[in-house]
Each structure stands twice: as C-alpha cells, then as structure tokens.
Design an enzyme around this catalytic site. Structure first.
Site, PDB file in Angstrom:
ATOM      1  N   GLY A 167      27.879   5.862 -15.514  1.00 25.47           N
ATOM      2  CA  GLY A 167      27.883   5.308 -16.802  1.00 25.47           C
ATOM      3  C   GLY A 167      29.192   6.058 -17.878  1.00 25.47           C
ATOM      4  N   GLY A 168      30.197   6.317 -17.208  1.00 25.80           N
ATOM      5  CA  GLY A 168      31.306   7.007 -17.971  1.00 25.80           C
ATOM      6  C   GLY A 168      31.234   8.237 -18.317  1.00 25.80           C
ATOM      7  CE  LYS A 239      30.252  -1.934 -16.088  1.00 30.67           C
ATOM      8  NZ  LYS A 239      29.498  -2.081 -14.873  1.00 30.67           N
ATOM      9  CD  GLU A 277      30.228  -0.125 -11.430  1.00 30.00           C
ATOM     10  OE1 GLU A 277      30.849   0.443 -11.695  1.00 30.00           O
ATOM     11  OE2 GLU A 277      29.105  -0.467 -11.831  1.00 30.00           O
ATOM     12  NE  ARG A 295      21.728   0.940 -13.000  1.00 30.14           N
ATOM     13  CZ  ARG A 295      22.828   0.284 -13.419  1.00 30.14           C
ATOM     14  NH1 ARG A 295      22.683  -1.068 -13.698  1.00 30.14           N
ATOM     15  NH2 ARG A 295      23.866   1.017 -13.952  1.00 30.14           N
TER      16      ARG A 295
END
Length: 451
Positions: A167-168, A239, A277, A295
């Site tokens: 998540g960064g 995002k 990704e 997920r």
C-alpha cells in the site's frame, strides 16, 4: 468437492461489505455482517440478513480481531468468511485459523497468502514462472556491503522496500552511495516496527513508470485473466483514478502481461480472485512484476464494467467448490471504464480527513454509471477508518466517452456536510495530460503544483 455456500459472514465494512451482501442476496446466500460499534447503524448493517457487533470502534478490537471474527462466524453457523479488502484479507495467520477451525475462507489458502505476501518470496516465484522482475537483489538484504554490491550492479537511484510492506508503505528511494548505509538501517528499523519483519530488498528505482495490474480469477484448475487496469494516477502511492484498458499498451504488450499473470498464478497454484501488479517502464516499454494482491481489489469494478463478469459472485461460487463456467475465449474487453475513489478528504488542505455527518447525498445516475457506496443522507462518517466513502465507476464506448461521462457524473453527484475529493478528481480527468493518456506515476504530484 466443497458444498455450495449457504451462509457467509462478511468481516468488513463500508462499500465492500455492501457489495458482498448484494452478491450474496443474488446467489441466495444468507449474509451475516460482522461490524464494530461505530458501524451499528450503517447501511450494510441494515441490509445484511443478520448483523453482529464484534467489538468497539477501533479496528484492532473488531475488524482486525481474528478471534472475534471467527467466533462470530461459528456462533452464526457461517459456512465461510469473506474478508473484503484491507483488515484481515491478506493476513495468512487469519486464513490459517479459518482452516484450523473448519470455517471457509473466501480467498486463497494461507500458504499462498503467506508466500505472495512476502515480496522477496513472491519475486522468486515470479522468476520461476518466467515473469520479468525489476533488476535488484535476489533475496533479503541486511548488510551494507551486500547493498553496496547490488547498487554497483544496478546503479542509482535505488529503491529499498520492506518485504512485508504494501500500500505504498515501507519504501525508501536512495539517490546516491553516501546515504545508502543510513537509508538501509532506517528502513529496516521502520519495517520492524511497522510490520514486525525487518527484511528488505533492493531494486532499481524506475522513475518514468506506469502502474498496471492484471485481474485474475481461478478455480484451481482453470485460471483466467480479465485484462488490465491502469492505476497510474496516484498520490503518494495511493490510487485516485483507475481505468481499463490502459491507454498506452499495444496488443503485444497486453498479451505478454496477461500471460505473465496467468503463469504466475499457475506456478503458485492460485485459487480465487487476485491481482498481479506490474510497473511499466515508459522509456523502455518493458513491464516488471512487483507484487500480487491475494484478495479482491478496491478497483475491481473497473474490470467488471468492461467484461460483464461479477467478480464477487465468482469468488463466492469458487469458495463453494463450483468450477468456473467460462473460458478465456469467452472474455472480451468491451469499451472503457474509469473509477474515481471518492474520499472524505480536503484536497486544498493536504488531503486532510473530513469526517462528519452527510447532510445531503445524491448519487449520479444514467447510462453507464455505477456508484458503489454505503453512504446516505444523515450518515455520520466515523473517524476511525479509511476515508473512502464511495467509488464512481463510469463506462463508455471509448476512453473519451468514459472521461466525459465521468465528468458529468462527478458534477451531478452531491455530498454535502463533508468535503470530498470529487472536484479534484474532475480537475484531473479534465486535464490535458490525463486526456492525452501520456503520463506517469508522478503526474498527480506535478499537477497539484500547477493548480
């Protein structure tokens, strides 16, 4: 073979909880919502067949409490638990607990979650599957001498990443050799505190990149891809706008990405929905695997809109032991879809959270428009969770029409009482650079300086 699911406990909140409840209703599955005290009067709690409070507002005592969730599932005799995204969705220990207690888990096995959640192990699996990875270390790095050797091989700038990050979070860019040792030690310490694991790896830092991901679904025998989503419009690795298909891929690159994602899934024996990704180097026009999310993703509706496939229903059916009833040749990408994540944040104040009570809400409508949200007039946004209050997904025959329709829907939508990111997203969509499709992950940051 597992029995079709008759009841599912949803261990989540907000729009994704509502999304799963609706899919359950259409499949004739009894839905049980596990919620915190803060979400007792939420729309998902009202629409689920049953609802149970599992703890106080703080997520660690409710949505992240594995024991509370499992106990609720057993008390209500749920066949399985759908974790949604976030919270326990990618926690291998929780999935293992479900397995040990004989409660189904709507997702892959704990072994797969653990393997793909470890960024170092995931890169090894990708390489075995023949999937390109970003040049860098082959495994965990803990010594400065080793980091220095890798730096000399791949060159600066470098990216140090926590193996357990996501998540960064847990990342550090290193511009030159003089700061390498300090940066390495600091990110290892931060990783230990944040994730309980100090392991890091090092890779080349690509600067002119796009973020492109492939949606996959597998029943353990058949593995399918639903094409790509382009998630390049980001702020601080979070995002903001996602779209499908990507405006920059040709058919050869698209085919390569899809085949790579399927190969990775087959290598690891993946089951259920997932996302592979990649970063796409605009300069060299090459793609590299970065991670797999085991997920359902926030942005999954983008893929649903261009393929017509209900991914949540597919998840539930697969978890009930039912094989996929479609083949790859049945899946076609039709038109273009764009999703805007509507957050209760103030773009003019550094995207500060804007919790409060919604005094007036009007959802946009019309052909090709979908609004996934749990908010309604009078709803009080709790300050304890993620600030996303909804997702606006718009479909068009082509990218231009999807942009135009999104702008119309953003203008039509009314959310009063709190500040949202809707007007900022309209600015992004209407910008010359976004319309051109020619941008990279630095686009939003640069755009903000010119507002």
């Amino acid at each position: 073979m597992a029995e079709p699911l008759k009841s599912v406990l949803i261990a989540n909140r907000g729009e994704i909880a509502l999304r799963v409840i609706r899919a359950c209703k259409e499949l004739g599955i009894r839905s049980i919502l596990a919620h915190s005290e803060a979400d007792a009067d939420s729309l998902p709690a009202k629409l689920a067949d049953q609802a149970v409070c599992i703890g106080p507002a703080q997520a660690k005592w409710s949505y992240r409490d594995s024991t509370a969730v499992i106990s609720a599932a057993q008390a209500f005799k749920a066949d399985a638990i759908h974790p949604g995204y976030g919270f326990l969705s990618e926690n291998p220990d929780f999935a293992a607990l479900c397995e040990a207690e004989g409660v189904g888990f709507v997702g892959p096995s704990s072994t797969i979650i653990r393997s793909m959640g470890d960024k170092i192990e995931a890169k090894k699996i990708a390489r075995r599957a023949g999937v390109p990875t970003v040049p860098g270390s082959d495994g965990a790095v803990s010594e400065f001498a080793e980091a220095l050797a890798i730096a000399k091989e791949v060159g600066y700038p470098l990216l140090i990443k926590a193996a357990a990050g996501g998540g960064g979070r847990g990342m550090r860019v290193v511009e030159r050799e003089e700061t390498l040792e300090k940066d390495l030690n600091e990110i290892m310490s931060e990783a230990e505190v944040a994730f309980g694991d100090p392991s890091v790896y090092i890779e080349r830092y690509l600067t002119d990149i796009r973020h492109i991901e492939i949606q996959v679904i597998s029943d353990g025998v058949t593995t399918l891809h639903l094409g790509e989503r382009d998630c390049t419009a980001q702020r601080r690795n979070q995002k903001l706008v996602e779209e499908s298909p990507s405006p920059v891929l040709d058919e050869e690159l698209r085919r390569g990405l899809n085949e790579a994602a399927v190969a990775l899934c087959k290598e690891v024996g993946y089951v259920n929905a997932g996302t592979v990704e990649f970063v796409f180097d605009n300069t060299e026009r090459k793609y590299y695997f970065i991670e797999m999310n085991t997920r359902i993703q926030v942005e999954h509706p983008v893929s649903e809109m261009v393929t017509g496939i209900d991914l949540i229903k597919a998840q539930l059916l697969i978890a009930g032991g039912q094989p996929l009833d479609i083949r790859q040749e049945d899946i076609a990408i039709n038109g273009h879809a764009i999703e805007c994540r509507i957050n209760a944040e103030n773009p003019d104040q550094g995207f500060a959270p804007s919790p409060g009570t919604i005094t007036n809400f009007r959802a946009p409508g019309g052909f090709g428009i979908r609004m996934d949200t749990h908010i309604e007039t009078g709803y009080a946004i709790p300050p304890y969770y993620d600030s996303m209050v909804g997702k606006l997904i718009c479909w068009g025959r082509d990218r231009d029409e999807a942009i135009t329709r999104s702008l119309r829907a953003l203008e039509e939508m009314v959310v009063e009482g709190v500040t949202t990111t809707a007007s900022f997203q309209a600015e992004i969509l209407n910008s010359e650079q976004f319309r051109s499709g020619d941008f990279n992950t630095g686009f939003v940051a640069k755009f903000m300086t010119t507002r």
